[in-house]
Motif scaffolding. Structure first.
Motif, short mmCIF file in Angstrom:
data_model
loop_
_atom_site.label_atom_id
_atom_site.label_comp_id
_atom_site.label_asym_id
_atom_site.label_seq_id
_atom_site.Cartn_x
_atom_site.Cartn_y
_atom_site.Cartn_z
N ASN A 116 -4.93 8.36 -11.37
CA ASN A 116 -5.27 7.61 -12.58
C ASN A 116 -4.07 6.95 -13.24
N VAL A 117 -2.94 6.94 -12.53
CA VAL A 117 -1.73 6.38 -13.12
C VAL A 117 -1.74 4.86 -12.93
N MET A 118 -1.24 4.16 -13.93
CA MET A 118 -1.19 2.70 -13.83
C MET A 118 0.08 2.27 -13.09
N PRO A 119 0.02 1.12 -12.40
CA PRO A 119 1.17 0.70 -11.58
C PRO A 119 2.50 0.66 -12.34
N HIS A 120 2.49 0.21 -13.61
CA HIS A 120 3.79 0.09 -14.28
C HIS A 120 4.44 1.44 -14.57
N GLU A 121 3.68 2.50 -14.39
CA GLU A 121 4.25 3.83 -14.60
C GLU A 121 4.81 4.43 -13.30
N LEU A 122 4.68 3.69 -12.19
CA LEU A 122 5.12 4.21 -10.90
C LEU A 122 6.51 3.71 -10.54
N SER A 123 7.22 4.50 -9.74
CA SER A 123 8.50 4.04 -9.21
C SER A 123 8.24 3.06 -8.06
N ALA A 124 9.28 2.33 -7.68
CA ALA A 124 9.12 1.33 -6.62
C ALA A 124 8.63 1.97 -5.32
N GLY A 125 9.16 3.15 -5.01
CA GLY A 125 8.75 3.83 -3.79
C GLY A 125 7.28 4.21 -3.81
N MET A 126 6.80 4.67 -4.98
CA MET A 126 5.39 5.04 -5.08
C MET A 126 4.49 3.82 -5.01
N LYS A 127 4.95 2.72 -5.58
CA LYS A 127 4.17 1.48 -5.47
C LYS A 127 4.01 1.10 -4.01
N ALA A 128 5.10 1.25 -3.24
CA ALA A 128 5.02 0.94 -1.82
C ALA A 128 4.00 1.84 -1.13
N ARG A 129 3.94 3.11 -1.53
CA ARG A 129 2.94 4.01 -0.95
C ARG A 129 1.52 3.55 -1.26
N VAL A 130 1.31 3.11 -2.51
CA VAL A 130 -0.03 2.62 -2.88
C VAL A 130 -0.38 1.41 -2.01
N ALA A 131 0.60 0.51 -1.83
CA ALA A 131 0.34 -0.69 -1.03
C ALA A 131 -0.02 -0.32 0.40
N ILE A 132 0.63 0.71 0.94
CA ILE A 132 0.31 1.15 2.30
C ILE A 132 -1.12 1.72 2.35
N ALA A 133 -1.44 2.55 1.37
CA ALA A 133 -2.79 3.14 1.34
C ALA A 133 -3.85 2.05 1.25
N ARG A 134 -3.60 1.04 0.41
CA ARG A 134 -4.57 -0.04 0.26
C ARG A 134 -4.76 -0.79 1.59
N ALA A 135 -3.64 -0.98 2.31
CA ALA A 135 -3.72 -1.71 3.57
C ALA A 135 -4.51 -0.93 4.61
N LEU A 136 -4.55 0.41 4.46
CA LEU A 136 -5.18 1.24 5.48
C LEU A 136 -6.66 1.50 5.23
N ILE A 137 -7.18 1.04 4.08
CA ILE A 137 -8.51 1.49 3.65
C ILE A 137 -9.61 1.19 4.68
N PHE A 138 -9.48 0.08 5.39
CA PHE A 138 -10.51 -0.25 6.37
C PHE A 138 -10.19 0.30 7.76
N HIS A 139 -9.27 1.25 7.81
CA HIS A 139 -8.88 1.80 9.10
C HIS A 139 -8.50 0.67 10.06
N PRO A 140 -7.51 -0.13 9.70
CA PRO A 140 -7.23 -1.34 10.47
C PRO A 140 -6.72 -1.02 11.86
N SER A 141 -7.04 -1.90 12.80
CA SER A 141 -6.50 -1.72 14.15
C SER A 141 -5.03 -2.08 14.16
N ILE A 142 -4.65 -3.01 13.27
CA ILE A 142 -3.26 -3.44 13.21
C ILE A 142 -2.79 -3.39 11.77
N LEU A 143 -1.67 -2.73 11.56
CA LEU A 143 -1.05 -2.72 10.24
C LEU A 143 0.16 -3.65 10.27
#
Lengths: 260, 251
Positions: free
Chosen positions: B131-158
């Protein structure tokens, strides 16, 4: 403890300007007394306060008229400006058709149009609302359009990868990203709106604070003029305060979110 | 069977601006094995990002051919073969972590299998931050969120476009390890673009070294370092040797 800190913060934020205003009023009062200026040249703050109290009922009525004109014009202008911005952003056709025309209209001083509105819409509140709307529409339109169009290319690419439709990009990305710009423009527009309403009243009216200023100027009732002026200032102050407050409440994410 | 997940055949791309022709990519051919980790390395401005955009079908037109799992790129795109992470995390500042990760799910109903956002949050190590908002995250955690978002459809290629570029050195090497852990868990094909040679070699099975503009393949290097890799990998003489060789190629 928490409350104490809050009061402390408020003190820190507003105390300097409050002290400054009070000092200014004192200086004003003193110089009027010292140089014994006649009331019709420059009334003292005390005299103005007395006038406001004396004519409070009439002034309240005229304030409510001007407030009504200001807010109606502002709301109409803001809504129209936002809607036009969305249309122009979404369609090249609208962009090519309307945008040049809007730039032309924008460069006309709206004050110069006020007499036309009186001819077309008469002496009631309607021409004032129309002028106010016209004055407040452009800041909203231009700012919101900027917010809608200049979205990070990467966000658009991301949406493309997930095959989002144009409408989804509009509602999920563009409109939310434009809201900070929209609110900034509202802060500009609300101040313009007060000016718009007064201009409308100057050109032809029989009620409103602009009318009070016109009438009292012909009677050399400077105290009454200043009373109306003070009420106008207070009105503008509270209106823009309200806009700022609603921005804080509606867009809590915006405060520190510039580079998220 | 290790089949080809991505096959690029003689890819070329030109931009025209102010009546000048600018050749960005020229004659690029390579293939990427299913489930492998491949990096594209090159100097800034050699068209790495453009190449990624061509592969995931959001940049047209180009010359040559892209085959994704044997199909044309546009057709493959429709089946959600791709997840993408950009240099900037590009999170929506008005959505919390959970809703940012779920954003792609709201866009269309698609037949692909999906991850649950909760599982992804666990996978990228963001439990408790839903429930944390992006501006409260560190740069590294933002990158983790971006990775999770990219994986949501179980992509064949990341696809990752300089995803860790804006991070400090320590966070970056931590996320390198995290990315390998995630990749080993879900075993999707990763195509990772970077200009950091040692990062590319540390992560990848193969690196594709591009020349400066117009970008073309200078060399494809197989990285046969043992897996799982860890902090010690960077100290191996083999690792250092490959890094030196690749550096020669780029300068």
């Amino acid at each position: 403890m928490n409350l104490k800190r809050k009061i402390g913060l408020i003190k820190e934020k507003y105390l300097p300007s409050l002290v400054f205003v009070i000092a200014l009023l004192l200086l004003w009062e003193l110089s009027v007394r010292l140089f014994s200026l006649p009331e019709y040249i420059l009334p003292s703050p005390f005299m103005i306060a007395r006038t406001i109290l004396k004519f409070r009922k009439i002034l309240l009525f005229h304030t409510s008229i001007t407030l009504f004109e200001t807010l109606s014009g502002f709301l109409a202008g803001a809504m129209l400006g936002f809607a036009l911005a969305v249309l122009i952003c979404m369609s090249n056709f609208f962009y090519r058709t309307f945008y040049p025309l809007l730039i032309i209209i924008q460069s006309i001083p709206k004050i110069a149009l006020a007499p036309f509105f009186v001819i077309w819409l008469g002496f009631g509140v309607l021409p004032k609302i129309a002028i106010t709307a016209l004055v407040s529409i452009f800041p909203v339109l231009v700012n919101t359009l900027h917010g809608l169009v200049f979205v990070k290319q990467e966000l658009i690419d991301l949406m493309k990868v997930f095959h989002a439709s144009k409408i989804q990009v509009l509602f999920k990305i563009r409109i939310p990203s434009s809201l900070p710009f929209f609110f900034t423009s509202l802060k500009i527009s609300i101040v313009f709106s007060v000016v718009g309403a007064i201009i409308g009243e100057f050109v032809g009216a029989n009620e409103g604070l602009g009318y009070v200023i016109m009438i009292s100027s012909t009677n050399l009732n400077t105290s009454l003029m200043f009373s109306a002026l003070f009420l106008l200032g207070a009105m503008g102050f509270f209106c823009s305060g309200f806009v700022s407050l609603s921005e804080k409440l509606l867009l809590p994410w915006h405060k520190e979110a510039k580079d998220a | 069977m290790p089949e080809k997940m991505i096959e690029a055949v003689r890819i070329g791309k030109e931009f025209t601006s102010n009546f000048k022709r600018l050749e960005v990519l020229k004659d690029i051919s390579f293939s990427v094995k299913k489930g492998s980790f491949t990096s594209i390395v090159g100097m800034s401005g050699c068209g790495k990002t453009t190449l990624l955009k061509i592969i995931c079908g959001i940049s047209n037109p180009y010359s040559g051919q892209i085959l994704i799992d044997g199909e044309g790129a546009s057709k493959a795109g429709r089946n959600h073969y791709f997840g993408i992470v950009f240099q900037e995390p590009t999170l929506l500042p008005w959505r919390n972590v959970y809703n940012n990760i779920e954003l792609p799910l709201e866009l269309n109903s698609c037949p692909r299998t999906k991850f649950k956002a909760d599982d992804l949050i666990k996978l990228v190590g963001l439990e408790g931050f839903e429930n944390v908002m992006p501006h409260e995250l560190s740069a590294g955690m933002k990158a983790r969120v971006a990775i999770a978002r990219a994986l949501i459809f179980h992509p064949s290629i990341l696809l990752m476009d300089e995803a860790f570029n804006n991070l400090d050195e320590i966070t970056r090497s931590n996320l390198n390890l995290e990315l390998l852990r995630i990749w080993e868990e879900i075993r999707t094909t990763v195509l990772f673009v970077t200009h950091n040679i040692s990062e590319a070699i540390f992560l990848s099975d193969r690196i594709i070294v591009l020349t400066p503009r117009p970008g073309t393949v200078r060399k494809i290097i197989d990285v046969n370092l043992p897996r799982p890799r860890n902090k010690q990998t960077r100290r191996l003489p083999e690792f250092i040797e490959i890094v030196e060789n690749a550096r020669e190629l780029l300068t």
